[in-house]
Write an enzyme that holds these catalytic residues in place. Structure first.
Site, mmCIF file in Angstrom:
data_model
loop_
_atom_site.group_PDB
_atom_site.id
_atom_site.type_symbol
_atom_site.label_atom_id
_atom_site.label_comp_id
_atom_site.label_asym_id
_atom_site.label_seq_id
_atom_site.Cartn_x
_atom_site.Cartn_y
_atom_site.Cartn_z
ATOM 1 N N TYR A 47 51.657 47.141 36.711
ATOM 2 C CA TYR A 47 50.400 47.833 37.061
ATOM 3 C C TYR A 47 49.577 48.031 35.799
ATOM 4 C CZ TYR A 47 49.399 49.336 41.760
ATOM 5 O OH TYR A 47 48.990 49.365 43.055
ATOM 6 N N GLU A 49 45.904 49.370 35.843
ATOM 7 C CA GLU A 49 44.538 49.807 36.180
ATOM 8 C C GLU A 49 43.777 50.176 34.910
ATOM 9 O OE1 GLU A 49 44.858 52.887 39.115
ATOM 10 O OE2 GLU A 49 45.423 51.455 40.676
ATOM 11 N N ASP A 192 25.715 32.875 41.433
ATOM 12 C CA ASP A 192 27.101 32.701 41.873
ATOM 13 C C ASP A 192 27.414 31.214 41.704
ATOM 14 O OD1 ASP A 192 29.413 32.189 43.257
ATOM 15 O OD2 ASP A 192 28.915 33.446 44.979
ATOM 16 N N THR A 218 34.195 31.860 41.158
ATOM 17 C CA THR A 218 35.622 31.789 41.419
ATOM 18 C C THR A 218 36.224 30.980 40.270
ATOM 19 O OG1 THR A 218 35.269 29.810 42.739
ATOM 20 C CG2 THR A 218 35.472 31.886 43.932
ATOM 21 N N LYS A 221 37.961 26.433 41.869
ATOM 22 C CA LYS A 221 37.310 25.238 42.415
ATOM 23 C C LYS A 221 37.226 24.201 41.297
ATOM 24 C CE LYS A 221 34.977 27.837 46.053
ATOM 25 N NZ LYS A 221 34.939 29.265 45.793
ATOM 26 N N ARG A 227 43.577 30.964 42.153
ATOM 27 C CA ARG A 227 42.588 31.597 43.030
ATOM 28 C C ARG A 227 42.187 32.933 42.419
ATOM 29 N NH1 ARG A 227 42.597 28.600 47.193
ATOM 30 N NH2 ARG A 227 40.999 29.888 48.147
HETATM 31 N N1 DSN Z 1 35.209 29.508 51.167
HETATM 32 C C1 DSN Z 1 34.692 29.001 49.919
HETATM 33 C C2 DSN Z 1 34.175 27.620 50.069
HETATM 34 O O1 DSN Z 1 34.847 26.871 50.734
HETATM 35 O O2 DSN Z 1 33.144 27.279 49.534
HETATM 36 C C3 DSN Z 1 33.692 29.887 49.350
HETATM 37 O O3 DSN Z 1 34.149 31.182 49.424
#
Ligand code: DSN
Length: 422
Positions: A47, A49, A192, A218, A221, A227
């Site tokens: 933990y 925080e 984003d 994110t 990707k 993730r």
């Molecule tokens: N679900 C993701 C995507 O496939 O683009 C974005 O959150």
């Protein structure tokens, strides 16, 4: 302890599915072994925080170093002055930003979901559309974001926050023009970059950091990490509302965003995932990663050309990044049917709304296709032609089970030649 065979058998089955199929979900990728090892480490037990060196728990001296390295590597990758690597996902990163900078009922302006936008950019079924008043810009008839129209809508709606970024938009973004528009209406500007972040880090697409107040992404990707999510700023600044600390000090935006993550929207950070992010950011700083990103764009363009030659309607006609959105209405098949039928041949894509879609989000008229994952497996431009040939055969013969099974066998044999990225 007895091994949980029920779950580990399923993990083995998923590994086989990933190895044997062609993965074209635009938001997926294959991480390296060390990225995966860091995620499966003892750091999951801790933990922590708070922020590095300012925690609410003892015993954080090791994870402090891990998280600090993650922040520093991320800042180096994008040229950021400040970063928070704790968001559990991109949606969490956007929630933290909005909680930090908006009041309930404030207005946000983002790209419409059916035009390639994202749920967290104001969709009525998401917190962003329930808590805030959302308005949207769209793409024009050429499938491109028309900046004059964005300006017109912003001037009319006067949003407190403008969002650039998408889930299914294949072109680069004019962040400088977005900033001019945001300044004109007194809005904060959020980019984003969840989808193209790896290509931006490699210098192959425009970098929003010099233009946008806040940037979220994110990490799983094109960035090819675990993730998760991150928040960054190109430079820190005094908050525009003059908010002060109890000691009367003007609060910096960095402090407001940090508290938007914790305690605002999350509890304990996932330090095992943060370690894994740090490893992925280290990999992304390498020359090999830049070569990978260059190949992603070459593959995407080869795939778009192959689709165009077969008469597929790619929104905007092509791609600058790793993905493309295909309107299947001229092929007489819905996105849902295409996704399901391609799945039978072990080609994984997702159905997707397209601009001016006349079908529901559960059916859709299109599919979204991305090449970040297959590029990690080592596929090149000539392989993109082969994949498009298979997709075309399935989509034009969706009821021909014999043909689909024979394509599946060919694909499984073909993919054996490409190891999962490790
Ligand atoms: N679900 C993701 C995507 O496939 O683009 C974005 O959150």
């Amino acid at each position: 302890m007895k091994k949980d065979q029920e779950i580990f058998n399923l993990i083995d089955a998923e590994q086989k599915r990933q190895e044997e199929g062609i993965e074209l979900i635009a938001s997926e990728n294959f991480v390296s072994k060390q990225v995966m090892d860091a995620m499966g480490s003892c750091l999951t037990n801790k933990y922590a925080e708070g922020l590095p060196f300012k925690r609410y728990y003892g015993g954080c001296e090791i994870v402090d170093q891990v998280e600090d390295i993650a922040r520093e590597r991320l800042k180096e990758l994008f040229g950021a002055a400040w970063a928070n690597v704790q968001p559990h996902s991109g949606a969490q990163a956007n929630a933290a930003v909005m909680l930090a900078v908006l009041k309930a009922g404030d207005k946000i302006l983002g790209l419409d979901l059916s035009n390639g936008g994202h749920l967290t950019h104001g969709s009525p079924v998401n917190f962003s559309g329930k808590i805030y008043e959302a308005c949207f810009y769209t793409v024009n008839n050429d499938g491109l974001i028309d900046m004059d129209s964005v300006e017109e809508i912003a001037l009319k709606e006067k949003p407190q926050l403008i969002i650039c970024g998408a889930s299914a938009y294949s072109r680069d973004w004019d962040y400088a023009r977005f900033r001019k528009i945001a300044d004109k209406v007194g809005a904060l500007l959020l980019a984003d970059i969840s989808h193209p972040s790896g290509l931006i880090a490699s210098g192959l697409l425009n970098n929003p950091l010099p233009h946008c107040h806040i940037v979220t992404s994110t990490t799983h990707k094109t960035l090819r990490g675990p993730r998760g999510g991150v928040i960054m700023m190109g430079e820190d600044f005094d908050n525009p509302w003059g908010l002060k600390t109890p000691k009367g000090v003007i609060r910096k935006m960095s402090a407001i965003l940090d508290s938007g993550v914790f305690p605002g929207t999350q509890g304990g950070p996932l330090e095992h995932v943060i370690a894994s992010k740090a490893v992925a950011f280290g990999e992304a700083l390498s020359d090999d990663y830049k070569t990978y990103c260059e190949q992603v764009i070459k593959n995407a363009q080869a795939m778009a050309n192959a689709f165009n030659e077969k008469g597929y309607d790619i929104i905007s006609g092509g791609t600058d990044n790793h993905l493309m959105l295909i309107d299947l209405r001229n092929k007489n098949i819905s996105g849902k049917k295409a996704e399901n039928t391609l799945g039978l041949a072990d080609i994984t894509v997702n159905k997707n709304m397209v601009p001016k879609d006349d079908k529901s989000p559960f059916v859709t008229s299109g599919i979204r296709v991305g090449v970040a994952a297959v590029t990690s497996r080592g596929l090149k431009e000539s392989d993109m032609q082969k994949i498009v040939d298979w997709i075309d055969q399935v989509i034009t013969n969706p009821e021909n089970e014999t043909l689909i099974h024979s394509i599946k066998r060919d694909i499984n044999a073909f993919m054996k030649g490409f190891k999962l990225y490790a």
